[in-house]
Design a protein around this motif. Structure first.
Motif, PDB file in Angstrom:
ATOM      1  N   ASP A 145      -0.368   3.235  -5.536  1.00 53.48           N
ATOM      2  CA  ASP A 145      -1.763   2.999  -5.919  1.00 53.48           C
ATOM      3  C   ASP A 145      -1.871   2.192  -7.206  1.00 53.48           C
ATOM      4  O   ASP A 145      -2.817   1.416  -7.375  1.00 53.48           O
ATOM      5  CB  ASP A 145      -2.495   4.334  -6.106  1.00 53.48           C
ATOM      6  CG  ASP A 145      -2.589   5.115  -4.812  1.00 53.48           C
ATOM      7  OD1 ASP A 145      -3.147   4.569  -3.846  1.00 53.48           O
ATOM      8  OD2 ASP A 145      -2.084   6.254  -4.753  1.00 53.48           O
TER       9      ASP A 145
ATOM     10  N   SER B  90      -4.411  -2.754  -6.731  1.00 54.66           N
ATOM     11  CA  SER B  90      -5.052  -3.601  -5.724  1.00 54.66           C
ATOM     12  C   SER B  90      -6.564  -3.592  -5.914  1.00 54.66           C
ATOM     13  O   SER B  90      -7.160  -2.536  -6.139  1.00 54.66           O
ATOM     14  CB  SER B  90      -4.707  -3.110  -4.323  1.00 54.66           C
ATOM     15  OG  SER B  90      -5.538  -3.747  -3.357  1.00 54.66           O
TER      16      SER B  90
ATOM     17  N   ASN C 118      -8.399  -1.082  -3.610  1.00 53.00           N
ATOM     18  CA  ASN C 118      -8.213   0.358  -3.755  1.00 53.00           C
ATOM     19  C   ASN C 118      -9.437   0.948  -4.457  1.00 53.00           C
ATOM     20  O   ASN C 118      -9.653   0.710  -5.644  1.00 53.00           O
ATOM     21  CB  ASN C 118      -6.942   0.642  -4.564  1.00 53.00           C
ATOM     22  CG  ASN C 118      -6.539   2.106  -4.503  1.00 53.00           C
ATOM     23  OD1 ASN C 118      -7.378   2.990  -4.415  1.00 53.00           O
ATOM     24  ND2 ASN C 118      -5.246   2.376  -4.571  1.00 53.00           N
TER      25      ASN C 118
ATOM     26  N   ASP D 146       0.826  -1.220   0.000  1.00 52.18           N
ATOM     27  CA  ASP D 146       0.000   0.000   0.000  1.00 52.18           C
ATOM     28  C   ASP D 146       0.854   1.263   0.000  1.00 52.18           C
ATOM     29  O   ASP D 146       0.446   2.290   0.516  1.00 52.18           O
ATOM     30  CB  ASP D 146      -0.959   0.013   1.193  1.00 52.18           C
ATOM     31  CG  ASP D 146      -2.071   1.053   1.028  1.00 52.18           C
ATOM     32  OD1 ASP D 146      -2.457   1.330  -0.125  1.00 52.18           O
ATOM     33  OD2 ASP D 146      -2.524   1.601   2.046  1.00 52.18           O
TER      34      ASP D 146
END
Length: 325
Positions: free
Chosen positions: A157, A288, A291, A154
């Motif tokens: 992004d 991800s 996200n 994390d």
């Protein structure tokens, strides 16, 4: 102050209705209950009642009433100044949250293998910044492995990588593609050819970077030259892309790259397309699935729009065989 129902200590400010504060601010602005009520579109009696209740709750006289209107007491002036500042901050917080929810403000952390001027990726980021000037873009350069690791932690992004990775814990989407080219010294025996084949390059010394797309270039060279004779050597260097191309121009060896590399200013190097590469090199976005950033969604939407056939995303920079960049 003790809450009568729960018996717990509470602050008076948390129990003051926002409507009372707004109407009090209006009275302080107009110094007249009727004018404040007209501006707010409510009954004067409602404004008067709310201000009076607020004064009683505070135990403070905010306004001195007189025949033509009101004037602020010193305590009222102090109260209004701080309440106005608080309302402004709340209004800013609401607007900022709304802009963040729509992807109009905030930040976007992007991992890249390189950022070559006038390349598809550079054009994508330029277009995104123009469309969303309120987003702060942070760019990290690294290998696909490094940037995906940061994505999983994390710290990024989205990352853009060469190839079409299939990662069980990530989403990925092919965005654009570039033909593979061979970069050779302009004095090389093959420099005057229109194109090269992998068989032509057997026995050559290949140079690859340790970073960027270097590891993927290394694997691709090994795959294409496996079993060919004479055998080739592959040397790794911890250098920038421009330095590697300079080494090619000086005769240290040859390398392979995506067609966007031909846009870099380079002397002593020719870029030749491969006659036996089955398809261009794909480049993908990886992110991800957890996200939910609107800023990320907007970037991916723009990337997909630019990458559609006919939009230029799958059309790489023109390569003129034998052209010295």
């Amino acid at each position: 102050m003790i809450d009568r129902q729960s018996g717990m200590l509470t602050s008076l400010g948390s129990r003051i209705p926002m409507t009372s504060l707004i109407q009090t601010l209006a009275v302080a602005e107009y110094l007249n209950f009727r004018h404040a009520a007209n501006a707010l579109g409510v009954a004067q009696s409602s404004v008067s009642a709310r201000v009076k209740t607020l004064e009683e709750d505070l135990g403070i006289l905010l306004f001195e009433r007189h025949a033509r209107g009101v004037r602020l007491t010193e305590a009222g002036r102090q109260f209004i100044e701080r309440i106005a500042a608080g309302i402004d901050q709340l209004d800013h917080a609401v607007k900022t949250a709304g802009m963040a929810a729509s992807g109009e403000c905030g930040r976007l952390r992007i991992g890249v293998h390189a950022l070559i001027p006038c390349s598809f990726l550079a054009d994508l980021l330029a277009g995104y910044r123009e469309d969303h000037p309120g987003i702060d873009i942070e760019i990290t350069e690294g290998t696909a492995r490094d940037t995906v690791t940061q994505l999983r932690a994390d710290r990024l992004d989205v990352v853009f990588v060469a190839g079409s990775p299939e990662l069980p814990d990530c989403h990925s989407r092919r965005i654009w593609a570039e033909p593979l080219v061979a970069a050779l010294p302009d004095r090389h025996r093959l420099a005057d050819q229109l194109a090269v084949t992998w068989a032509d390059l057997a026995g050559e010394t290949f140079l690859v970077r340790s970073g960027g797309t270097g590891p993927q270039a290394y694997d691709h060279i090994v795959l294409r030259l496996a079993g060919r004779w004479p055998t080739s050597s592959i040397q790794r260097f911890d250098v920038e892309r421009s330095t590697l191309l300079s080494m090619v121009g000086q005769g240290f060896g040859i390398t392979i790259a995506g067609a966007a590399t031909t846009l870099l200013p380079t002397s002593g190097v020719v870029f030749l397309p491969f006659a036996d590469e089955p398809e261009p090199v794909p480049f993908s976005a990886v992110w991800s699935p957890y996200n939910r950033s609107a800023a990320l969604h907007n970037l991916l939407t723009l990337a997909s729009d630019m990458g559609r056939p006919g939009s230029g995303g799958l059309i790489s920079p023109a390569i003129r065989p034998g052209h010295s960049a």
